[in-house]
Design a protein around this motif. Structure first.
Motif, mmCIF file in Angstrom:
data_model
loop_
_atom_site.group_PDB
_atom_site.id
_atom_site.type_symbol
_atom_site.label_atom_id
_atom_site.label_comp_id
_atom_site.label_asym_id
_atom_site.label_seq_id
_atom_site.Cartn_x
_atom_site.Cartn_y
_atom_site.Cartn_z
ATOM 1 N N LEU A 13 -0.658 -12.863 3.404
ATOM 2 C CA LEU A 13 -1.119 -12.552 4.748
ATOM 3 C C LEU A 13 -2.639 -12.522 4.902
ATOM 4 C CD1 LEU A 13 1.480 -9.800 5.597
ATOM 5 C CD2 LEU A 13 1.345 -12.070 6.579
ATOM 6 N N LYS A 50 9.896 4.792 -13.406
ATOM 7 C CA LYS A 50 8.603 4.877 -12.711
ATOM 8 C C LYS A 50 7.741 3.650 -13.044
ATOM 9 C CE LYS A 50 5.238 7.380 -10.627
ATOM 10 N NZ LYS A 50 4.998 8.580 -9.918
ATOM 11 N N VAL A 76 4.749 6.353 2.877
ATOM 12 C CA VAL A 76 5.444 6.769 1.660
ATOM 13 C C VAL A 76 6.050 5.522 1.010
ATOM 14 C CG1 VAL A 76 7.108 8.389 0.696
ATOM 15 C CG2 VAL A 76 6.048 8.874 2.903
ATOM 16 N N PHE A 77 5.688 5.301 -0.231
ATOM 17 C CA PHE A 77 6.175 4.139 -0.970
ATOM 18 C C PHE A 77 7.332 4.604 -1.847
ATOM 19 C CE2 PHE A 77 2.752 1.311 0.246
ATOM 20 C CZ PHE A 77 1.783 2.216 0.652
ATOM 21 N N ASN A 135 12.976 -4.358 4.070
ATOM 22 C CA ASN A 135 13.418 -2.958 3.993
ATOM 23 C C ASN A 135 12.506 -2.027 4.776
ATOM 24 O OD1 ASN A 135 15.506 -3.642 2.354
ATOM 25 N ND2 ASN A 135 14.579 -2.916 0.443
ATOM 26 N N SER A 136 11.196 -2.356 4.754
ATOM 27 C CA SER A 136 10.220 -1.454 5.368
ATOM 28 C C SER A 136 10.251 -1.532 6.889
ATOM 29 C CB SER A 136 8.807 -1.794 4.874
ATOM 30 O OG SER A 136 8.744 -1.663 3.481
ATOM 31 N N LEU A 137 10.648 -2.696 7.408
ATOM 32 C CA LEU A 137 10.630 -2.879 8.863
ATOM 33 C C LEU A 137 11.972 -2.548 9.503
ATOM 34 C CD1 LEU A 137 8.567 -6.203 9.040
ATOM 35 C CD2 LEU A 137 7.767 -3.891 9.489
ATOM 36 N N LEU A 176 6.082 -2.642 -7.242
ATOM 37 C CA LEU A 176 5.313 -2.436 -6.012
ATOM 38 C C LEU A 176 3.958 -3.143 -6.097
ATOM 39 C CD1 LEU A 176 5.397 -1.149 -3.262
ATOM 40 C CD2 LEU A 176 4.536 0.961 -4.247
ATOM 41 N N PHE A 227 2.854 -3.342 8.011
ATOM 42 C CA PHE A 227 3.304 -3.518 6.625
ATOM 43 C C PHE A 227 2.128 -3.957 5.754
ATOM 44 C CE2 PHE A 227 4.959 -6.550 3.399
ATOM 45 C CZ PHE A 227 5.676 -5.658 2.623
ATOM 46 N N GLN A 228 1.375 -4.937 6.274
ATOM 47 C CA GLN A 228 0.204 -5.419 5.542
ATOM 48 C C GLN A 228 -0.822 -4.309 5.361
ATOM 49 O OE1 GLN A 228 -0.293 -8.142 4.027
ATOM 50 N NE2 GLN A 228 -2.420 -7.801 3.484
ATOM 51 N N VAL A 268 9.878 8.931 -4.664
ATOM 52 C CA VAL A 268 8.553 8.737 -4.057
ATOM 53 C C VAL A 268 7.594 8.214 -5.129
ATOM 54 C CG1 VAL A 268 6.597 9.860 -2.925
ATOM 55 C CG2 VAL A 268 8.953 10.572 -2.393
ATOM 56 N N ILE A 269 7.166 6.974 -4.947
ATOM 57 C CA ILE A 269 6.221 6.384 -5.911
ATOM 58 C C ILE A 269 4.799 6.810 -5.587
ATOM 59 C CG2 ILE A 269 5.326 4.243 -6.888
ATOM 60 C CD1 ILE A 269 7.835 2.837 -5.904
ATOM 61 N N PHE A 273 -2.164 0.782 -0.217
ATOM 62 C CA PHE A 273 -1.654 1.016 -1.569
ATOM 63 C C PHE A 273 -2.587 0.398 -2.620
ATOM 64 C CE2 PHE A 273 0.854 -0.606 -5.184
ATOM 65 C CZ PHE A 273 1.295 0.591 -5.706
ATOM 66 N N ASN A 274 -3.114 -0.776 -2.275
ATOM 67 C CA ASN A 274 -3.972 -1.478 -3.236
ATOM 68 C C ASN A 274 -5.346 -0.833 -3.389
ATOM 69 O OD1 ASN A 274 -2.510 -3.548 -4.381
ATOM 70 N ND2 ASN A 274 -2.672 -4.812 -2.546
ATOM 71 N N ASN A 275 -5.772 -0.102 -2.347
ATOM 72 C CA ASN A 275 -7.146 0.393 -2.383
ATOM 73 C C ASN A 275 -7.271 1.814 -2.924
ATOM 74 O OD1 ASN A 275 -8.272 -1.953 -1.408
ATOM 75 N ND2 ASN A 275 -7.814 -1.358 0.696
ATOM 76 N N SER A 311 2.899 -6.051 -3.666
ATOM 77 C CA SER A 311 1.708 -5.934 -2.828
ATOM 78 C C SER A 311 0.748 -7.075 -3.082
ATOM 79 C CB SER A 311 1.021 -4.583 -3.039
ATOM 80 O OG SER A 311 0.593 -4.449 -4.361
ATOM 81 N N LEU A 332 0.275 -2.078 2.627
ATOM 82 C CA LEU A 332 0.070 -2.688 1.302
ATOM 83 C C LEU A 332 -1.393 -2.591 0.898
ATOM 84 C CD1 LEU A 332 2.197 -5.981 1.177
ATOM 85 C CD2 LEU A 332 2.725 -3.753 0.212
ATOM 86 N N ASN A 333 -2.267 -2.874 1.854
ATOM 87 C CA ASN A 333 -3.690 -2.775 1.541
ATOM 88 C C ASN A 333 -4.079 -1.353 1.163
ATOM 89 O OD1 ASN A 333 -4.127 -5.446 1.962
ATOM 90 N ND2 ASN A 333 -4.802 -5.232 4.077
ATOM 91 N N GLU A 389 2.090 8.207 -2.035
ATOM 92 C CA GLU A 389 1.888 8.498 -0.607
ATOM 93 C C GLU A 389 0.429 8.244 -0.271
ATOM 94 O OE1 GLU A 389 4.097 11.782 1.399
ATOM 95 O OE2 GLU A 389 4.405 12.476 -0.647
ATOM 96 N N LEU A 428 11.035 0.310 -0.479
ATOM 97 C CA LEU A 428 10.672 0.278 0.941
ATOM 98 C C LEU A 428 9.503 1.220 1.213
ATOM 99 C CD1 LEU A 428 12.049 3.059 2.211
ATOM 100 C CD2 LEU A 428 14.091 1.689 2.060
ATOM 101 N N ILE A 429 8.909 0.984 2.364
ATOM 102 C CA ILE A 429 7.813 1.855 2.809
ATOM 103 C C ILE A 429 8.272 2.549 4.094
ATOM 104 C CG2 ILE A 429 5.379 1.974 3.457
ATOM 105 C CD1 ILE A 429 5.010 -0.800 2.134
ATOM 106 N N ARG A 430 8.076 3.831 4.145
ATOM 107 C CA ARG A 430 8.347 4.605 5.356
ATOM 108 C C ARG A 430 7.078 5.365 5.734
ATOM 109 N NH1 ARG A 430 11.998 1.727 6.091
ATOM 110 N NH2 ARG A 430 14.187 2.206 6.439
ATOM 111 N N LEU A 466 10.824 -6.042 0.127
ATOM 112 C CA LEU A 466 10.073 -4.837 0.496
ATOM 113 C C LEU A 466 9.719 -4.870 1.981
ATOM 114 C CD1 LEU A 466 8.494 -2.226 -0.285
ATOM 115 C CD2 LEU A 466 6.569 -3.688 -0.862
ATOM 116 N N LYS A 523 -10.083 -7.977 -9.089
ATOM 117 C CA LYS A 523 -9.460 -6.717 -9.473
ATOM 118 C C LYS A 523 -8.606 -6.943 -10.721
ATOM 119 C CE LYS A 523 -8.137 -4.243 -5.911
ATOM 120 N NZ LYS A 523 -7.236 -3.834 -4.817
#
Lengths: 69, 285
Positions: free
Chosen positions: B139, B121, A27-28, B100-102, B128, A60-61, A15-16, A67-69, B132, A64-65, A18, A39-41, B97, B152
């Motif tokens: 997108l 890590k 969960v990344f 895998n995620s979908l 990641l 998915f997008q 787990v990287i 995660f970035n924020n 991202s 990602l957003n 959450e 992967l992301i779940r 990614l 950023k």
């Protein structure tokens, strides 16, 4: 360094990160044997027992957003 | 015209860039820092698609080779292939990614604990971040978002203050004579000192920074710019930082205006559809 992992398709994914949004936790994850395999779940507040794939490119997008924020 | 010979070290993985002539050195930094606009323009022109953008870069690589040989703008070029590969790798990681995620089935969320290598890590987080960035650029349809992403990245760089300070001091003190070095390796060390113990992240930042450097290579085929002093004087610019900030802010404002207009158009179209149920206009792209 100790980390949590889950098992997906017989592989251990660390787990990287959450991130939570609207009662959904994203969960990344990255394969412990191969960090490029990622992967992301997600799981929900109502059912935190199951990790499920994302539903769409939009989600998915969104993840990602998040995660970035 | 005053000649300078500036060496910019881009970490340990690249060859130095040598640029001769004072004006072009100044131009390099000015346009290098304005690379965000270049990138957003490319994204806008290419409908915000990362494939197109990478395609543009591919095309620019060819132009670059011609430019390097022109003799007017002498550049012992950095390893551009490495940067291109980083761009492609970023997209590959992002695509993987996404896939895998979908895909896949439901699995248990029961957790175990294990010890892992610190490098794992670092690599996982870096990848990641790269994915991202690439996924985000692919997108996002708002140029302001792209600016935000680039800003950023800049902020990460500027946290160290080294990059910013060196440029500002060079402008202020006109020290573009002899060797001026942008010490990317030093920036990496400072990132580590600040607790960002992540070489790969630094390389990502450096790679994204190099994307900006494309702007100067493109401009090499244009007539030389005025010196920065006259450029600033003619444009009532008293501070290069203020100018940069204003330029970015103006672009963001323009983008926000466009976004507001787009939303108004959508609302207008939606209300038309509500008024005319038989209409086939569903709005959107």
């Amino acid at each position: 360094m100790e980390i949590e992992y889950v098992i997906i398709d017989d592989k251990r994914f660390g787990v990287i990160e959450e991130k939570n949004a609207n009662d959904i936790t994203y969960v990344f994850l990255a394969n412990l044997e191969d960090p490029t395999d990622q992967l992301i779940r997600k799981y929900t507040k109502e059912n935190s027992e199951d990790l499920v794939p994302l539903d769409s490119d939009n989600e998915f997008q969104f993840a990602l957003n998040l995660f970035n924020n | 015209m005053e000649d300078s010979n500036v060496t910019i070290h881009r970490g340990g993985k690249h060859e130095p860039v040598n640029i001769t002539q004072h004006e072009e050195v100044v131009k390099f930094f000015r346009e290098n820092r304005d690379g965000g606009k270049f990138m957003s323009d490319e994204l806008r022109r290419n409908n915000s698609n990362i494939d197109d953008v990478l395609g543009v870069f591919d095309h620019r690589e060819q132009k670059k080779a011609e430019t390097v040989d022109s003799g007017r703008f002498r550049v012992e070029r950095i390893d551009s292939t490495s940067r291109m590969n980083q761009g492609r790798a970023a997209k590959e990681v992002s695509d993987r990614l996404r896939k895998n995620s979908l895909e896949g089935k439901k699995s248990s969320n029961s957790r175990g604990k294990t010890k892992t290598d610190k490098n794992w890590k670092t690599a996982a987080v870096s990848l990641l971040i790269i994915a991202s960035f690439a996924g985000g650029l692919g997108l996002k349809d708002s140029v302001a978002d792209v600016y935000s992403t680039i800003k950023k990245t800049d902020e990460l760089k500027q946290e160290t203050r080294t990059y910013q300070q060196q440029i500002d001091e060079a402008f202020t003190n006109k020290t573009f004579t002899g060797d001026t070095q942008i010490d990317y390796e030093g920036i990496a060390q400072m990132l580590e000192k600040d607790g960002i113990d992540n070489k790969d992240l630094y390389m990502t930042v450096a790679a994204l920074g190099e994307v900006k450097a494309d702007a100067v290579l493109d401009s090499a085929s244009n007539p030389p710019a005025d010196s920065i002093e006259s450029y600033m004087r003619n444009n009532n610019i008293t501070s290069i930082n203020d100018w940069m900030e204003k330029t970015v802010q103006q672009e963001i404002l323009k983008d926000q205006e466009r976004e507001t207009q787009r939303q108004l158009d959508t609302i207008f179209k939606d209300s038309e559809n509500t008024a005319s149920p038989k209409s086939n206009n569903i709005g959107g792209k």
